[in-house]
Write an enzyme that holds these catalytic residues in place. Structure first.
Site, short mmCIF file in Angstrom:
data_model
loop_
_atom_site.label_atom_id
_atom_site.label_comp_id
_atom_site.label_asym_id
_atom_site.label_seq_id
_atom_site.Cartn_x
_atom_site.Cartn_y
_atom_site.Cartn_z
N GLY A 1 0.77 -1.41 -0.12
CA GLY A 1 0.11 -0.35 -0.01
C GLY A 1 0.71 1.59 0.40
N ASN B 1 1.27 3.43 -2.06
CA ASN B 1 0.68 4.18 -3.64
C ASN B 1 -0.18 4.40 -2.74
OD1 ASN B 1 1.78 3.77 -6.56
ND2 ASN B 1 2.17 1.65 -5.83
N LEU C 1 -3.99 -6.69 -7.21
CA LEU C 1 -4.03 -7.52 -9.03
C LEU C 1 -4.57 -8.98 -8.97
CD1 LEU C 1 -0.30 -8.47 -6.43
CD2 LEU C 1 -0.14 -7.13 -8.49
N ASN D 1 -5.19 2.92 -12.95
CA ASN D 1 -4.10 1.53 -12.93
C ASN D 1 -3.08 2.47 -12.59
OD1 ASN D 1 -3.59 -0.89 -10.96
ND2 ASN D 1 -2.78 -0.87 -13.84
N HIS E 1 1.07 1.63 -12.97
CA HIS E 1 1.80 0.51 -14.06
C HIS E 1 3.26 0.24 -13.66
CE1 HIS E 1 2.26 -3.64 -15.33
NE2 HIS E 1 3.25 -2.72 -16.57
N ASP F 1 -3.92 -3.95 -18.02
CA ASP F 1 -2.98 -2.73 -18.66
C ASP F 1 -3.08 -1.88 -20.43
OD1 ASP F 1 -0.28 -4.89 -17.25
OD2 ASP F 1 -2.09 -3.21 -15.98
N GLU G 1 6.33 6.75 -9.51
CA GLU G 1 4.65 6.39 -9.17
C GLU G 1 4.00 6.98 -8.31
OE1 GLU G 1 3.48 1.95 -8.77
OE2 GLU G 1 5.42 1.05 -9.31
C1 GRF Z 1 3.54 -1.52 -7.19
O1 GRF Z 1 5.09 -1.24 -8.39
C2 GRF Z 1 2.31 -1.08 -8.49
O2 GRF Z 1 3.20 -0.52 -9.44
C3 GRF Z 1 1.94 -2.40 -8.32
O3 GRF Z 1 2.21 -3.10 -7.35
C4 GRF Z 1 3.72 -2.38 -6.31
C5 GRF Z 1 3.37 -2.04 -5.26
O4 GRF Z 1 1.98 -0.87 -3.98
N1 GRF Z 1 0.95 -2.03 -9.34
P1 GRF Z 1 1.82 -0.63 -2.89
O5 GRF Z 1 3.21 -0.52 -2.84
O6 GRF Z 1 1.41 -1.99 -2.54
O7 GRF Z 1 0.98 0.37 -3.56
#
Ligand code: GRF
Length: 202
Positions: A12, A14, A87, A104, A106, A147, A176
């Protein structure tokens, strides 16, 4: 104010970047809920620490019904769904009901190093194996594919001679975090215009 649901599967970071962007007033939006498809993911703790409503819809338990369960939670409640390290692949009604309202992040410059099975550290391993000089990240709308939706923002990251997948992943992840909050801000300000496959920022 733009109401968002954030979908996660893991650490998490992001999600954390969105929370931080709201708290430092860069983003004028509200996280209505966080939905996680994996019990025990650390991202759930991040949400709880900020009193954000969380739901765990374990993909192993729900299988193909996962997307419909998520739709039940978000329908008529949010303006935008943000996949932040999520995912599972969304299918069915949710894609129709939230057409051009799901984004999303990526960790590559789509259309490179993306598609089925391409997530996490694997993406950076492929980029290094291929020998690209520039990689990066992409925020895109989610459509029926994996994607494949229209691209909103991309950020470039230089590949260094001595990069490992881990060191590269770390630098891409920093971008990101910026790209995702930037995309949400543009959407909240009505500045993202969709012209077929192309996106114009006005
Ligand atoms: C990141 O590389 C994101 O781009 C991908 O999942 C990975 C982990 O993301 N989709 P987070 O740290 O759980 O936000």
């Amino acid at each position: 104010m733009l109401k968002i649901a954030v979908l996660i599967s893991g650490g998490g970071t992001n999600l954390q970047s969105i929370i931080d962007s709201i708290e430092n007033n860069y983003l004028n939006c509200c996280i209505e809920c966080v939905i996680c498809d994996k019990a025990g993911a650390f991202g759930i703790d991040r949400a709880k620490k900020h009193d954000i409503k969380t739901f765990v819809i374990d993909k192993k338990e729900h299988g193909v019904a996962l997307s419909d369960k998520i739709l039940e939670i978000v329908n008529e409640k949010v303006d935008l769904i943000v996949l932040a390290g999520f995912l599972s692949i969304l299918k069915g009604d949710i894609l129709k009901r939230f057409h051009n309202k799901i984004i999303n992040i990526h960790p590559s410059l789509i259309p490179s190093f993306c598609g089925k099975g391409m997530y996490g550290i694997k993406v950076h391993e492929r980029a290094l194996e291929y020998g690209v000089k520039i990689t990066g990240c992409t925020v895109h709308f989610v459509d029926e594919g994996t994607d494949t939706g229209s691209i909103i923002i991309q950020k470039a990251v230089k590949v260094l001679e001595d990069d490992t997948p881990e060191t590269l992943q770390k630098r891409v992840l920093e971008q990101e975090h910026k790209a995702l909050s930037e995309a949400i801000k543009l959407i909240s300000e009505g500045r993202v215009k969709i012209e077929g496959r192309k996106i114009k920022i006005v």
